[in-house]
Scaffold this motif. Structure first.
Motif, PDB file in Angstrom:
ATOM      1  N   LEU A  34      34.116  40.999  43.318  1.00  0.00           N
ATOM      2  CA  LEU A  34      33.922  42.411  43.031  1.00  0.00           C
ATOM      3  C   LEU A  34      35.036  42.926  42.110  1.00  0.00           C
ATOM      4  CD1 LEU A  34      32.458  45.112  43.459  1.00  0.00           C
ATOM      5  CD2 LEU A  34      33.805  45.387  45.573  1.00  0.00           C
ATOM      6  N   GLY A  35      36.273  42.542  42.406  1.00  0.00           N
ATOM      7  CA  GLY A  35      37.394  42.953  41.566  1.00  0.00           C
ATOM      8  C   GLY A  35      37.271  42.432  40.143  1.00  0.00           C
ATOM      9  N   TRP A  37      34.453  41.697  38.656  1.00  0.00           N
ATOM     10  CA  TRP A  37      33.365  42.450  38.045  1.00  0.00           C
ATOM     11  C   TRP A  37      33.848  43.820  37.562  1.00  0.00           C
ATOM     12  CZ3 TRP A  37      30.894  46.978  39.765  1.00  0.00           C
ATOM     13  CH2 TRP A  37      29.776  47.343  39.010  1.00  0.00           C
ATOM     14  N   ARG A  38      34.591  44.514  38.432  1.00  0.00           N
ATOM     15  CA  ARG A  38      35.100  45.841  38.049  1.00  0.00           C
ATOM     16  C   ARG A  38      36.076  45.741  36.878  1.00  0.00           C
ATOM     17  NH1 ARG A  38      34.161  49.997  42.304  1.00  0.00           N
ATOM     18  NH2 ARG A  38      33.699  48.889  44.224  1.00  0.00           N
ATOM     19  N   LYS A  40      35.709  43.854  34.399  1.00  0.00           N
ATOM     20  CA  LYS A  40      34.912  43.448  33.231  1.00  0.00           C
ATOM     21  C   LYS A  40      35.053  41.971  32.875  1.00  0.00           C
ATOM     22  CE  LYS A  40      33.924  47.862  32.152  1.00  0.00           C
ATOM     23  NZ  LYS A  40      33.017  48.427  33.050  1.00  0.00           N
ATOM     24  N   ALA A  85      43.214  43.841  38.506  1.00  0.00           N
ATOM     25  CA  ALA A  85      41.904  44.209  39.051  1.00  0.00           C
ATOM     26  C   ALA A  85      41.655  43.474  40.369  1.00  0.00           C
ATOM     27  CB  ALA A  85      40.803  43.895  38.042  1.00  0.00           C
ATOM     28  N   GLU A  89      41.500  45.499  44.016  1.00  0.00           N
ATOM     29  CA  GLU A  89      40.279  45.453  44.833  1.00  0.00           C
ATOM     30  C   GLU A  89      40.572  44.886  46.219  1.00  0.00           C
ATOM     31  OE1 GLU A  89      36.696  46.849  45.204  1.00  0.00           O
ATOM     32  OE2 GLU A  89      37.462  46.673  43.162  1.00  0.00           O
TER      33      GLU A  89
END
Length: 152
Positions: A34-35, A37-38, A40, A85, A89
């Protein structure tokens, strides 16, 4: 975020200490994804390998590594760009993690290691003290991320 982690743990329905540790590892892997993905990361990379098969398709296969390949060759790729990131997360879910980056000059593989004190993480997710007490104080939970910067 404790409630979210509790729901994630519930889905694993762990019964033994080994199952609890495996569930903890998988939860942290999913939060790391998830981190990324956030951050990018997936605009440049694809997730593959054993963990991808498990996470994306539910196959009964477990791996401690998160394997990625860049979508396009980039010798100057630097995984440290995504460390903040990842850390942000994982810490948002209440976990404490240390990230170590490795980059060998002669290899197209960039690596990062997520390390956490297993006992401490289990206390964060409110595991019973009698179970946590069975884990050595210095036991480290490790998750390896590898990025191939020279894709086929």
């Amino acid at each position: 975020m404790q409630e979210a982690v509790a729901r994630m743990l519930e889905r694993h329905n762990p019964k033994t200490l080994d199952e609890i540790i495996r569930a903890l590892r998988e939860i942290i892997q999913q939060i790391a994804l998830l981190g990324l993905w956030r951050g990018k990361f997936f605009e440049q990379a694809a997730f593959y390998g054993g963990t991808a098969l498990h996470v994306l398709y539910g196959l009964d296969r477990f791996s401690e590594d998160l394997d990625f390949t860049l979508l396009k060759r980039r010798a100057d790729f630097n995984l440290s760009r995504y460390a903040d990131a990842l850390r942000h997360e994982i810490e948002a879910f209440g976990f404490k993690i240390h990230i170590t980056l490795r980059q060998k000059e002669t290899s197209p593989i960039r690596s990062a290691f997520l390390k956490a004190n297993t006992r401490h993480q289990l206390l964060i997710i409110d595991m019973p003290g009698e179970l946590v007490g069975k884990i050595p104080r210095n036991q480290i939970l490790k998750i390896k991320l590898e990025v191939d910067t020279n894709p086929p």
